[in-house]
Scaffold this motif. Structure first.
Motif, PDB file in Angstrom:
ATOM      1  N   ARG A 353       0.851  -1.190   0.000  1.00  0.00           N
ATOM      2  CA  ARG A 353       0.000   0.000   0.000  1.00  0.00           C
ATOM      3  C   ARG A 353       0.885   1.238   0.000  1.00  0.00           C
ATOM      4  O   ARG A 353       1.840   1.344   0.763  1.00  0.00           O
ATOM      5  CB  ARG A 353      -0.906   0.000   1.228  1.00  0.00           C
ATOM      6  CG  ARG A 353      -1.938   1.136   1.223  1.00  0.00           C
ATOM      7  CD  ARG A 353      -3.002   0.866   2.271  1.00  0.00           C
ATOM      8  NE  ARG A 353      -2.444   0.932   3.610  1.00  0.00           N
ATOM      9  CZ  ARG A 353      -2.398   2.060   4.344  1.00  0.00           C
ATOM     10  NH1 ARG A 353      -2.876   3.178   3.838  1.00  0.00           N
ATOM     11  NH2 ARG A 353      -1.909   2.037   5.562  1.00  0.00           N
ATOM     12  N   VAL A 354       0.554   2.177  -0.895  1.00  0.00           N
ATOM     13  CA  VAL A 354       1.334   3.408  -1.006  1.00  0.00           C
ATOM     14  C   VAL A 354       0.911   4.360   0.099  1.00  0.00           C
ATOM     15  O   VAL A 354      -0.263   4.722   0.216  1.00  0.00           O
ATOM     16  CB  VAL A 354       1.138   4.062  -2.384  1.00  0.00           C
ATOM     17  CG1 VAL A 354       1.887   5.393  -2.446  1.00  0.00           C
ATOM     18  CG2 VAL A 354       1.598   3.138  -3.491  1.00  0.00           C
ATOM     19  N   LEU A 355       1.897   4.768   0.912  1.00  0.00           N
ATOM     20  CA  LEU A 355       1.616   5.727   1.968  1.00  0.00           C
ATOM     21  C   LEU A 355       1.812   7.169   1.493  1.00  0.00           C
ATOM     22  O   LEU A 355       1.041   8.058   1.846  1.00  0.00           O
ATOM     23  CB  LEU A 355       2.542   5.473   3.169  1.00  0.00           C
ATOM     24  CG  LEU A 355       2.419   4.096   3.841  1.00  0.00           C
ATOM     25  CD1 LEU A 355       3.409   3.996   4.986  1.00  0.00           C
ATOM     26  CD2 LEU A 355       0.996   3.861   4.331  1.00  0.00           C
ATOM     27  N   GLN A 356       2.827   7.385   0.677  1.00  0.00           N
ATOM     28  CA  GLN A 356       3.135   8.742   0.242  1.00  0.00           C
ATOM     29  C   GLN A 356       4.091   8.721  -0.943  1.00  0.00           C
ATOM     30  O   GLN A 356       4.998   7.898  -0.987  1.00  0.00           O
ATOM     31  CB  GLN A 356       3.778   9.529   1.396  1.00  0.00           C
ATOM     32  CG  GLN A 356       4.079  10.979   1.077  1.00  0.00           C
ATOM     33  CD  GLN A 356       4.761  11.687   2.240  1.00  0.00           C
ATOM     34  OE1 GLN A 356       4.956  11.094   3.299  1.00  0.00           O
ATOM     35  NE2 GLN A 356       5.121  12.945   2.048  1.00  0.00           N
ATOM     36  N   PHE A 357       3.862   9.618  -1.902  1.00  0.00           N
ATOM     37  CA  PHE A 357       4.824   9.797  -2.986  1.00  0.00           C
ATOM     38  C   PHE A 357       5.912  10.758  -2.523  1.00  0.00           C
ATOM     39  O   PHE A 357       5.637  11.858  -2.028  1.00  0.00           O
ATOM     40  CB  PHE A 357       4.146  10.355  -4.247  1.00  0.00           C
ATOM     41  CG  PHE A 357       3.341   9.329  -4.996  1.00  0.00           C
ATOM     42  CD1 PHE A 357       3.977   8.303  -5.669  1.00  0.00           C
ATOM     43  CD2 PHE A 357       1.962   9.386  -5.019  1.00  0.00           C
ATOM     44  CE1 PHE A 357       3.250   7.348  -6.358  1.00  0.00           C
ATOM     45  CE2 PHE A 357       1.227   8.438  -5.702  1.00  0.00           C
ATOM     46  CZ  PHE A 357       1.866   7.411  -6.373  1.00  0.00           C
ATOM     47  N   CYS A 358       7.157  10.329  -2.675  1.00  0.00           N
ATOM     48  CA  CYS A 358       8.282  11.179  -2.296  1.00  0.00           C
ATOM     49  C   CYS A 358       8.738  12.059  -3.446  1.00  0.00           C
ATOM     50  O   CYS A 358       9.117  13.223  -3.243  1.00  0.00           O
ATOM     51  CB  CYS A 358       9.472  10.323  -1.847  1.00  0.00           C
ATOM     52  SG  CYS A 358       9.100   9.121  -0.581  1.00  0.00           S
ATOM     53  N   HIS A 359       8.719  11.498  -4.664  1.00  0.00           N
ATOM     54  CA  HIS A 359       9.326  12.221  -5.776  1.00  0.00           C
ATOM     55  C   HIS A 359       8.835  11.649  -7.093  1.00  0.00           C
ATOM     56  O   HIS A 359       8.586  10.447  -7.222  1.00  0.00           O
ATOM     57  CB  HIS A 359      10.859  12.082  -5.698  1.00  0.00           C
ATOM     58  CG  HIS A 359      11.591  12.714  -6.832  1.00  0.00           C
ATOM     59  ND1 HIS A 359      11.521  14.048  -7.130  1.00  0.00           N
ATOM     60  CD2 HIS A 359      12.444  12.172  -7.757  1.00  0.00           C
ATOM     61  CE1 HIS A 359      12.272  14.316  -8.172  1.00  0.00           C
ATOM     62  NE2 HIS A 359      12.850  13.201  -8.569  1.00  0.00           N
ATOM     63  N   SER A 360       8.689  12.534  -8.061  1.00  0.00           N
ATOM     64  CA  SER A 360       8.366  12.107  -9.428  1.00  0.00           C
ATOM     65  C   SER A 360       9.201  12.936 -10.391  1.00  0.00           C
ATOM     66  O   SER A 360       9.433  14.130 -10.177  1.00  0.00           O
ATOM     67  CB  SER A 360       6.874  12.295  -9.735  1.00  0.00           C
ATOM     68  OG  SER A 360       6.498  13.652  -9.599  1.00  0.00           O
ATOM     69  N   SER A 361       9.685  12.294 -11.441  1.00  0.00           N
ATOM     70  CA  SER A 361      10.474  12.990 -12.455  1.00  0.00           C
ATOM     71  C   SER A 361      10.107  12.441 -13.826  1.00  0.00           C
ATOM     72  O   SER A 361       9.694  11.285 -13.960  1.00  0.00           O
ATOM     73  CB  SER A 361      11.980  12.819 -12.202  1.00  0.00           C
ATOM     74  OG  SER A 361      12.360  11.465 -12.313  1.00  0.00           O
ATOM     75  N   GLY A 362      10.259  13.290 -14.830  1.00  0.00           N
ATOM     76  CA  GLY A 362       9.904  12.884 -16.190  1.00  0.00           C
ATOM     77  C   GLY A 362      10.977  13.265 -17.194  1.00  0.00           C
ATOM     78  O   GLY A 362      11.615  14.311 -17.069  1.00  0.00           O
ATOM     79  N   LEU A 363      11.170  12.409 -18.182  1.00  0.00           N
ATOM     80  CA  LEU A 363      12.138  12.636 -19.247  1.00  0.00           C
ATOM     81  C   LEU A 363      11.450  12.409 -20.589  1.00  0.00           C
ATOM     82  O   LEU A 363      10.880  11.340 -20.826  1.00  0.00           O
ATOM     83  CB  LEU A 363      13.334  11.691 -19.093  1.00  0.00           C
ATOM     84  CG  LEU A 363      14.416  11.767 -20.180  1.00  0.00           C
ATOM     85  CD1 LEU A 363      15.097  13.132 -20.155  1.00  0.00           C
ATOM     86  CD2 LEU A 363      15.443  10.647 -19.990  1.00  0.00           C
ATOM     87  N   VAL A 364      11.500  13.420 -21.457  1.00  0.00           N
ATOM     88  CA  VAL A 364      10.884  13.317 -22.778  1.00  0.00           C
ATOM     89  C   VAL A 364      11.829  12.578 -23.718  1.00  0.00           C
ATOM     90  O   VAL A 364      12.997  12.955 -23.872  1.00  0.00           O
ATOM     91  CB  VAL A 364      10.560  14.710 -23.346  1.00  0.00           C
ATOM     92  CG1 VAL A 364       9.914  14.576 -24.737  1.00  0.00           C
ATOM     93  CG2 VAL A 364       9.638  15.477 -22.417  1.00  0.00           C
TER      94      VAL A 364
END
Length: 530
Positions: A353-364
């Motif tokens: 179960r996901v408690l919290q998102f710490c980080h998200s990053s994206g690359l095109v």
């Protein structure tokens, strides 16, 4: 020989691009000072390139893959392992000349850090190397007649030649400046009071967002944001895993002799160096961070030059021999800045179960760019990495990588298969939220800016030579001719054919404009000029 006034145009012509893929595969032993590996959480890689060597239609590329792996230790907690994988690749580039401008860039197609055993990692990467070749050259075009001198007209008298000229308007995209430079960003960050002091930095990410560069008079202006993400262990009794995410805006200028604000930019920006060092504050606690980043600018500045090029000429009272050739130059079709929205729902695997998102990053990652009818169609994927906390105490931090496809049509009126385009791409916004259960909703906005150039080759006059008229033929020609305008006839064509001037035809026939229609009747009177 007639004197021609010529205009020199400094051009930057795209010649070719050669792509090659390099596969890197190496095993790394965990140093004795580090703990056993239980699970790989994150991996990342940057390619460091040395200056390319150009020789005899070949480009030699040397570099190294600088990789880092964040892993969970068997006894719990996190640790980071890094290393370098050197490589050398020789790329064949047909038609490459020593005077050409060669630039090399890279794209990380795939990176995988696999566990062989608790003391050994397998690093596998696929890197695409792009060798782009441009030719800097000058092209000339005649724009007017120079001063005319008296010469023998065939009767023994010296008179001025009467020459009729025709011009056409051309907008040439001349290259005003082609250069590389760098811009350094140095900033200080302070941890908030709610976070423990830094014991050890475990992971660091830094990337550009919304970075723009534009010319000013004598300089290049840069604006953008550095997105910084850190994972660290707290100091002393707070040796829990912490993270920090900051957006650092920056702006500044790079001195650039020859730059003018009205020039049209095509500037590629790449982060080539990034580091963060922890520093003590006034109390001696590691709560300060010194950020150092270097941005490389690959600069092309274009300048539209409106020209009136001599397209045709003939002699009214002289014979005229004209030598023509071909001049090639670029025209700017469009500069299009747009946004592409992406919205996808994905399902997380693993069962935690996901408690919290710490980080998200994206690359095109662009897969294909194809010229269509008045548009440039772009297809690619947004590679999204998510780092999150789970309810599983044995593996509290997990990550997932997802590829989200996108399609975008950039308006480009007049674009063809021969057009050349430069694309600047980036991620403006990226969010990830739980949508219920193990479903994550990802929303992103991509920035896509396209400059389209159209190569054009046109006939130009190189030189012209006069000679006296054949007086016998001139006397034998009828003094007055009736002529019916044919399809595609122009006033210029008719005047040239009957060795007169457009102005003389208009005056004789009482015309108020040069527009003619098939079936119109004209009276053409032989013009006697000396």
């Amino acid at each position: 020989m007639l004197e021609l006034v010529k205009k020199n145009i400094h051009m930057n012509r795209w010649k070719t691009q050669v792509d090659t893929q390099v596969t890197l595969d190496d095993d790394f032993i965990v140093p004795d000072t580090m703990s056993d590996i239980a699970q790989v959480i994150l991996d990342s890689g940057e390619v460091q390139l040395e200056p390319a060597r150009v020789q005899s239609e070949k480009v030699t590329i040397r570099g190294k893959l600088d990789f880092h792996v964040l892993y969970r230790k068997e006894e719990g907690g996190l640790q980071t392992l890094g290393g370098l994988i050197p490589f050398e690749e020789m790329v064949n580039v047909p038609g490459l000349e020593e005077r050409d401008y060669v630039s090399v860039s890279w794209k990380m197609e795939d990176l995988n850090a696999g566990i062989i055993n608790s003391r050994k990692l397998s690093i596998q990467a696929v890197v695409t190397l792009e060798v782009r070749v441009e030719a800097l050259f000058d092209t000339e075009a005649a724009v007017a007649l120079g001063a005319l001198q008296k010469e023998d007209d065939g009767s023994g008298e010296l008179t001025f030649p009467q020459i009729a000229t025709k011009t056409r308007a051309v907008n040439a995209a001349a290259i005003a400046l082609r250069r590389k430079d760098t811009y350094r960003v140095k900033e200080e960050m302070t941890l908030s009071g709610s976070k423990p002091a830094i014991g050890r930095i475990l992971w660091m990410e830094m990337r550009l967002s919304g970075a723009l560069a534009r010319p000013l008079d004598g300089k290049i202006r840069l604006e953008g944001t550095l997105l910084v993400f850190l994972i660290y262990e707290g100091e002393g009794e707070s040796e829990t895993v912490q993270w920090l995410e900051e957006s650092i805006p920056f702006s500044g200028e790079v001195e650039m002799a020859g730059a003018v604000e009205e020039m049209i930019p095509a500037i590629d920006l790449r982060l080539v160096h990034k580091s963060i060092e922890e520093k003590p504050d006034y109390d001696g606690e590691m709560r300060e961070l010194a950020l150092d980043a270097v941005i490389e600018l690959d600069i092309r500045l274009y300048e539209e030059q409106p020209l009136e090029i001599l397209s045709d000429m003939y002699g009214v009272n002289r014979e005229l021999t004209v030598e023509t050739g071909e001049a090639c130059f670029d025209q700017i079709l469009t500069r299009n800045a747009g946004k592409c929205k992406i919205s996808e729902k994905i399902q997380l695997s693993g069962g935690q179960r996901v408690l919290q998102f710490c980080h998200s990053s994206g690359l095109v990652k662009l897969d294909q760019a194809e010229a269509g009818e008045d548009m440039l169609s772009l297809d690619g994927v947004l590679e999204v990495k998510l780092l999150y906390l789970t309810d599983d105490d044995s593996c509290p931090i997990q990550s997932v990588t997802e590829l989200l496809p996108f399609h975008y049509d950039a308006e480009a009126p007049g674009i063809t298969k021969d057009s050349v385009w430069y694309l600047e791409q980036g991620v403006e916004q990226l969010t990830a939220v739980m949508a219920g259960g193990d479903i994550v909703e990802i929303k992103a906005v991509l920035l896509l800016e396209v400059l389209v150039l159209q190569p054009v080759c046109q006939s130009v006059i190189l030189q012209a030579q006069t000679s006296p008229l054949d007086r016998r033929k001139l006397k034998e020609a009828p003094g007055i001719v009736g002529y019916v305008v044919q399809e595609k006839d122009s006033l210029w064509d008719i005047a040239k054919r009957f060795r007169t001037t457009a102005e003389h035809v208009m005056e004789t026939n009482g015309l108020t404009s040069e527009e003619l229609h098939p079936g119109d009747s004209l009276i053409l009177v032989k013009e006697i000029v000396r």
